[in-house]
Design a protein around this motif. Sequence first.
Motif, PDB file in Angstrom:
ATOM      1  N   SER A   1       0.785  -1.240   0.000  1.00 15.75           N
ATOM      2  CA  SER A   1       0.000   0.000   0.000  1.00 15.75           C
ATOM      3  C   SER A   1       0.816   1.289   0.000  1.00 15.75           C
ATOM      4  O   SER A   1       0.241   2.374   0.114  1.00 15.75           O
ATOM      5  CB  SER A   1      -0.956   0.002   1.192  1.00 15.75           C
ATOM      6  OG  SER A   1      -0.210   0.030   2.386  1.00 15.75           O
TER       7      SER A   1
ATOM      8  N   SER B   1      -5.651   4.129  -6.198  1.00 14.91           N
ATOM      9  CA  SER B   1      -5.094   5.158  -5.310  1.00 14.91           C
ATOM     10  C   SER B   1      -4.908   6.470  -6.059  1.00 14.91           C
ATOM     11  O   SER B   1      -4.706   6.492  -7.284  1.00 14.91           O
ATOM     12  CB  SER B   1      -3.734   4.684  -4.780  1.00 14.91           C
ATOM     13  OG  SER B   1      -3.044   5.768  -4.181  1.00 14.91           O
TER      14      SER B   1
ATOM     15  N   HIS C   1      -2.371   7.937  -6.098  1.00 14.44           N
ATOM     16  CA  HIS C   1      -1.011   7.960  -6.622  1.00 14.44           C
ATOM     17  C   HIS C   1      -0.915   7.483  -8.079  1.00 14.44           C
ATOM     18  O   HIS C   1       0.147   7.601  -8.685  1.00 14.44           O
ATOM     19  CB  HIS C   1      -0.079   7.205  -5.676  1.00 14.44           C
ATOM     20  CG  HIS C   1      -0.051   7.877  -4.337  1.00 14.44           C
ATOM     21  ND1 HIS C   1       0.555   9.107  -4.147  1.00 14.44           N
ATOM     22  CD2 HIS C   1      -0.628   7.551  -3.155  1.00 14.44           C
ATOM     23  CE1 HIS C   1       0.365   9.495  -2.885  1.00 14.44           C
ATOM     24  NE2 HIS C   1      -0.344   8.567  -2.266  1.00 14.44           N
TER      25      HIS C   1
ATOM     26  N   HIS D   1      -6.993   9.363   1.259  1.00 11.03           N
ATOM     27  CA  HIS D   1      -6.456   8.830   2.518  1.00 11.03           C
ATOM     28  C   HIS D   1      -7.602   8.523   3.460  1.00 11.03           C
ATOM     29  O   HIS D   1      -8.358   9.419   3.835  1.00 11.03           O
ATOM     30  CB  HIS D   1      -5.495   9.832   3.164  1.00 11.03           C
ATOM     31  CG  HIS D   1      -4.856   9.290   4.403  1.00 11.03           C
ATOM     32  ND1 HIS D   1      -5.280   9.600   5.664  1.00 11.03           N
ATOM     33  CD2 HIS D   1      -3.842   8.392   4.557  1.00 11.03           C
ATOM     34  CE1 HIS D   1      -4.547   8.955   6.550  1.00 11.03           C
ATOM     35  NE2 HIS D   1      -3.672   8.214   5.897  1.00 11.03           N
TER      36      HIS D   1
ATOM     37  N   ARG E   1      -2.357  18.297   3.340  1.00 15.54           N
ATOM     38  CA  ARG E   1      -2.624  17.607   2.082  1.00 15.54           C
ATOM     39  C   ARG E   1      -3.867  16.725   2.205  1.00 15.54           C
ATOM     40  O   ARG E   1      -4.699  16.634   1.304  1.00 15.54           O
ATOM     41  CB  ARG E   1      -1.396  16.774   1.698  1.00 15.54           C
ATOM     42  CG  ARG E   1      -1.593  15.931   0.467  1.00 15.54           C
ATOM     43  CD  ARG E   1      -0.314  15.239   0.012  1.00 15.54           C
ATOM     44  NE  ARG E   1      -0.663  14.175  -0.891  1.00 15.54           N
ATOM     45  CZ  ARG E   1      -0.919  12.936  -0.509  1.00 15.54           C
ATOM     46  NH1 ARG E   1      -0.805  12.579   0.762  1.00 15.54           N
ATOM     47  NH2 ARG E   1      -1.271  12.030  -1.400  1.00 15.54           N
ATOM     48  N   ARG E   2      -4.000  16.059   3.333  1.00 15.60           N
ATOM     49  CA  ARG E   2      -5.126  15.145   3.519  1.00 15.60           C
ATOM     50  C   ARG E   2      -6.468  15.872   3.641  1.00 15.60           C
ATOM     51  O   ARG E   2      -7.516  15.244   3.505  1.00 15.60           O
ATOM     52  CB  ARG E   2      -4.883  14.238   4.723  1.00 15.60           C
ATOM     53  CG  ARG E   2      -4.240  12.896   4.412  1.00 15.60           C
ATOM     54  CD  ARG E   2      -2.858  12.996   3.779  1.00 15.60           C
ATOM     55  NE  ARG E   2      -2.167  11.720   3.761  1.00 15.60           N
ATOM     56  CZ  ARG E   2      -1.245  11.367   4.673  1.00 15.60           C
ATOM     57  NH1 ARG E   2      -0.857  12.197   5.620  1.00 15.60           N
ATOM     58  NH2 ARG E   2      -0.683  10.174   4.584  1.00 15.60           N
TER      59      ARG E   2
ATOM     60  N   ILE F   1      -7.844  15.289   0.330  1.00 18.86           N
ATOM     61  CA  ILE F   1      -8.042  13.915  -0.179  1.00 18.86           C
ATOM     62  C   ILE F   1      -8.639  12.960   0.849  1.00 18.86           C
ATOM     63  O   ILE F   1      -8.741  11.766   0.599  1.00 18.86           O
ATOM     64  CB  ILE F   1      -6.710  13.331  -0.702  1.00 18.86           C
ATOM     65  CG1 ILE F   1      -5.720  13.069   0.448  1.00 18.86           C
ATOM     66  CG2 ILE F   1      -6.106  14.240  -1.765  1.00 18.86           C
ATOM     67  CD1 ILE F   1      -4.504  12.236   0.038  1.00 18.86           C
TER      68      ILE F   1
ATOM     69  N   PHE G   1       5.011  10.942  -2.138  1.00 16.76           N
ATOM     70  CA  PHE G   1       5.219   9.829  -3.073  1.00 16.76           C
ATOM     71  C   PHE G   1       5.938  10.305  -4.335  1.00 16.76           C
ATOM     72  O   PHE G   1       6.518   9.488  -5.061  1.00 16.76           O
ATOM     73  CB  PHE G   1       3.879   9.189  -3.464  1.00 16.76           C
ATOM     74  CG  PHE G   1       3.283   8.289  -2.398  1.00 16.76           C
ATOM     75  CD1 PHE G   1       2.838   8.807  -1.191  1.00 16.76           C
ATOM     76  CD2 PHE G   1       3.152   6.925  -2.618  1.00 16.76           C
ATOM     77  CE1 PHE G   1       2.279   7.993  -0.220  1.00 16.76           C
ATOM     78  CE2 PHE G   1       2.598   6.096  -1.648  1.00 16.76           C
ATOM     79  CZ  PHE G   1       2.160   6.637  -0.447  1.00 16.76           C
TER      80      PHE G   1
END
Length: 261
Positions: free
Chosen positions: A72, A108, A110, A162, A171-172, A175, A255
Motif C-alpha cells: 500500500s 489510489s 497515486h 487517505h 494535504r489530507r 483527499i 510519493f
Amino acid sequence: MKTVLLTGAAGGVATLIRPLLRAEYRLRLSDRRPVPDPVPEEEVMDADLDDMEALRKAVAGVDGIVHLGGYSVEADWETIQAANIAGCYNLFEAARLEGVRRIVFASSNHAVGFYPRSETIGVDGQVRPDSRYGLSKAFGEALGALYGHKYGAEVLSIRIGHVGERPVDRRRLAIWLSPRDLVQLVRIGLEHPGIRHEIVYGMSDNARAWWDNGNAFRLGYKPQDRSEDYAEEVLAADDGVSGDDRVDLNQGGPFCVAERI
Ligand code: 15L
C-alpha cells in the motif's frame, strides 16, 4: 445477505470498514497475514496473492470482491511487481475462472499523483503515476477495464485518497475519505447495475479537493463527511511546507520523491 470477499483484510483500511460492511454483507476475509479479531459471522480464508489455488478457493461462491490486498505504499520493484502487478492479475483471473463478476478495486490517488494541485482533474485524463506503487494502481485500473469489457466483469476502481477517522495534515484535507463514505462507494461498486469499468475518487465532501468527482455523483454517491470541519485544527498544526516543490505542489505529495515510504 450477499457474501463479499475482502482481500487485504488485515490492513488498516479493511479494519476500519469491516464493522460497517458486516452490517450489510456476509464477509469472507483473506490476507497473507493473520486477520485481527474476526467475529463469528466472518469467515477467514488465508490466501496469498501469488497462490492461484488458494485464491480460487477464497473467491469461489462469493457475490463480489473488495480488493484491498497488495502493497500500500512505495517499495522496490520486486515487491510492487509481485504484490500489486502479478497479485492483482491473479485476483482478477481467479474471479473470472470462478465466475465472480463484481470487483471493487482499491486504486489510489497515486495513479495520478504527478498532477499539480493547481489543477482539478476528472477520471478521463491520462494517468500520471508518482511512484512504482502509483504505476501498479494504474495497472489495476487497466485490468478492471480489460476484465469489464472483454470478460463481462463489473468493476469499480476507487482512487482512494487517505482513509482515516479524520484528516491528519494539510494535504489530507483535500483527499480525506471517512470510513463510512468509503463504505458507501464500496456499496455502489457492489450493487450499481450495468457497470463495466468505472473510476471514481475516494474522497469525502472536501472543500479543498483537487478532483472532480462527477462520476461518483452520477453513480449516486452522496458523501456524508466534510474535511473542512477539521480544517482549523489541521492548518494550525501543519504549514504544508516541506521545502521541496515536487512534494508541496503535486497532488501525490511525498510519493513524488520517495523511493520507499
Ligand atoms: C495511499 O495510497 C496509501 O496507501 C496510504 O498509505 C496514504 O499514504 C495515501 O495514499 C495518501 O496519499 O495519503
